[in-house]
Scaffold this motif. Structure first.
Motif, short mmCIF file in Angstrom:
data_model
loop_
_atom_site.label_atom_id
_atom_site.label_comp_id
_atom_site.label_asym_id
_atom_site.label_seq_id
_atom_site.Cartn_x
_atom_site.Cartn_y
_atom_site.Cartn_z
N ARG A 13 0.84 -1.21 0.00
CA ARG A 13 0.00 0.00 0.00
C ARG A 13 0.87 1.25 0.00
O ARG A 13 0.66 2.17 -0.80
N GLU A 14 1.86 1.29 0.88
CA GLU A 14 2.73 2.45 0.97
C GLU A 14 3.60 2.61 -0.27
O GLU A 14 3.85 3.73 -0.72
N LEU A 15 4.03 1.49 -0.85
CA LEU A 15 4.81 1.53 -2.09
C LEU A 15 4.03 2.20 -3.20
O LEU A 15 4.60 2.87 -4.06
N HIS A 16 2.71 2.02 -3.20
CA HIS A 16 1.84 2.62 -4.21
C HIS A 16 1.32 3.99 -3.78
O HIS A 16 0.45 4.57 -4.44
N GLY A 17 1.83 4.50 -2.67
CA GLY A 17 1.47 5.84 -2.22
C GLY A 17 0.03 5.99 -1.79
O GLY A 17 -0.57 7.05 -1.95
N ALA A 22 -7.57 5.60 1.30
CA ALA A 22 -7.59 5.61 -0.17
C ALA A 22 -7.71 4.19 -0.72
O ALA A 22 -8.48 3.94 -1.64
N LEU A 23 -6.96 3.26 -0.14
CA LEU A 23 -7.04 1.86 -0.59
C LEU A 23 -8.43 1.30 -0.32
O LEU A 23 -9.02 0.63 -1.17
N ALA A 24 -8.96 1.58 0.86
CA ALA A 24 -10.30 1.09 1.21
C ALA A 24 -11.34 1.61 0.22
O ALA A 24 -12.19 0.84 -0.25
N GLN A 25 -11.24 2.87 -0.11
CA GLN A 25 -12.20 3.47 -1.04
C GLN A 25 -12.07 2.82 -2.43
O GLN A 25 -13.07 2.47 -3.04
N SER A 45 -10.22 -13.79 3.97
CA SER A 45 -10.43 -14.92 3.08
C SER A 45 -9.74 -14.60 1.77
O SER A 45 -9.34 -13.46 1.51
N VAL A 46 -9.62 -15.59 0.92
CA VAL A 46 -9.00 -15.40 -0.39
C VAL A 46 -9.76 -14.33 -1.16
O VAL A 46 -9.17 -13.40 -1.72
N SER A 47 -11.10 -14.42 -1.16
CA SER A 47 -11.88 -13.44 -1.92
C SER A 47 -11.77 -12.04 -1.33
O SER A 47 -11.71 -11.06 -2.07
N SER A 48 -11.67 -11.93 0.00
CA SER A 48 -11.54 -10.61 0.64
C SER A 48 -10.19 -9.97 0.30
O SER A 48 -10.13 -8.78 -0.05
N LEU A 49 -9.11 -10.74 0.41
CA LEU A 49 -7.80 -10.19 0.08
C LEU A 49 -7.73 -9.83 -1.40
O LEU A 49 -7.19 -8.80 -1.77
N ARG A 50 -8.31 -10.66 -2.23
CA ARG A 50 -8.34 -10.39 -3.68
C ARG A 50 -9.04 -9.07 -3.94
O ARG A 50 -8.59 -8.25 -4.73
N LYS A 51 -10.16 -8.83 -3.25
CA LYS A 51 -10.91 -7.58 -3.42
C LYS A 51 -10.07 -6.38 -3.00
O LYS A 51 -10.04 -5.36 -3.70
N VAL A 52 -9.37 -6.49 -1.87
CA VAL A 52 -8.51 -5.40 -1.41
C VAL A 52 -7.40 -5.14 -2.43
O VAL A 52 -7.12 -4.00 -2.78
N LEU A 53 -6.79 -6.21 -2.94
CA LEU A 53 -5.69 -6.05 -3.89
C LEU A 53 -6.12 -5.47 -5.22
O LEU A 53 -5.32 -4.86 -5.93
N GLN A 54 -7.40 -5.64 -5.57
CA GLN A 54 -7.90 -5.03 -6.81
C GLN A 54 -7.84 -3.51 -6.73
O GLN A 54 -7.77 -2.85 -7.75
N GLY A 55 -7.83 -2.96 -5.52
CA GLY A 55 -7.72 -1.51 -5.35
C GLY A 55 -6.33 -0.98 -5.63
O GLY A 55 -6.12 0.22 -5.72
N ILE A 56 -5.34 -1.86 -5.79
CA ILE A 56 -3.96 -1.39 -5.99
C ILE A 56 -3.64 -1.16 -7.47
O ILE A 56 -3.09 -0.09 -7.76
N PRO A 57 -3.90 -1.91 -8.47
CA PRO A 57 -4.29 -3.32 -8.59
C PRO A 57 -3.08 -4.25 -8.55
O PRO A 57 -2.01 -3.90 -9.03
#
Length: 189
Positions: A13-17, A22-25, A45-57
């Motif tokens: 998250r920090e690497l992407h500034g 902001a990530l949550a949004q 869960s796998v699906s929850s982490l996947r959803k969070v990571l889509q915000g980076i992407p």
């Protein structure tokens, strides 16, 4: 192998500034969710982490990548060469899921996984949905697969193939481990 999901999420998250907010949004989750994961106060869960990571992407494979990845040109893989993507998420818990990936996906359009679902394991209450096609064959045990409004229990030798844009979920409702080999194009995890 110890993998600190919380520390890794914070680092990425920090690497992407991005702030937690902001990530949550971007991911469509609460800031509390990001905070709890980063503090290792909850195991997503796998699906929850996947959803969070889509915000980076970022894919799960990229999230769990280390410098030990096999070289891109590798063709043959021994059992120990497969890259574990998800058992760190729920280590030590009943219902563990393991996704072992064949090779490094950089420049690849196909993801092949050796999946294991412990008794009671589930990909999560939130149905998975992504821009891919996927298929697989059950090697041992039984798995309940829900695709849209259709549900089937598959056993050894049974297979599936579907458009992954349709919401889906894998769940081991049996009392023995379920093992399957799957392929997804383009890669999802």
């Amino acid at each position: 192998m110890d993998f600190d999901v919380g520390a890794r999420l914070k680092q990425v998250r920090e690497l992407h500034g991005l702030s937690q907010r902001a990530l949550a949004q971007r991911a469509g989750v609460t800031n509390g969710t990001i905070s709890l994961i980063e503090q290792n106060r909850c195991s997503p869960s796998v699906s929850s982490l996947r959803k969070v990571l889509q915000g980076i992407p970022m894919t799960l494979a990229e999230f769990f990548a280390t410098d030990d990845l096999p070289p891109r040109e590798q063709i043959f893989y021994k059992a120990g060469d497969l890259i574990e993507l998800s058992s760190m998420l729920v280590k030590g818990k009943v219902g563990q899921v393991s996704f072992r990936q064949v090779g490094d996906l950089r420049g690849r359009n196909l993801q092949v996984l050796h999946e294991r679902y412990a008794p009671g394991a589930d990909t999560g209450r939130t149905m998975l949905q992504h821009e891919s096609e996927e298929g697989g064959i059950v090697i041992k045990g039984r798995i309940e697969l829900t695709v849209g409004d259709r549900k089937e229990i598959l056993g050894p030798g049974d297979a599936y193939l579907f458009d992954s844009r349709t919401p889906h979920r894998f769940r081991n409702i049996d009392d023995e481990e379920c093992e399957l080999i799957s392929a997804c194009t383009p890669p999802y995890l």
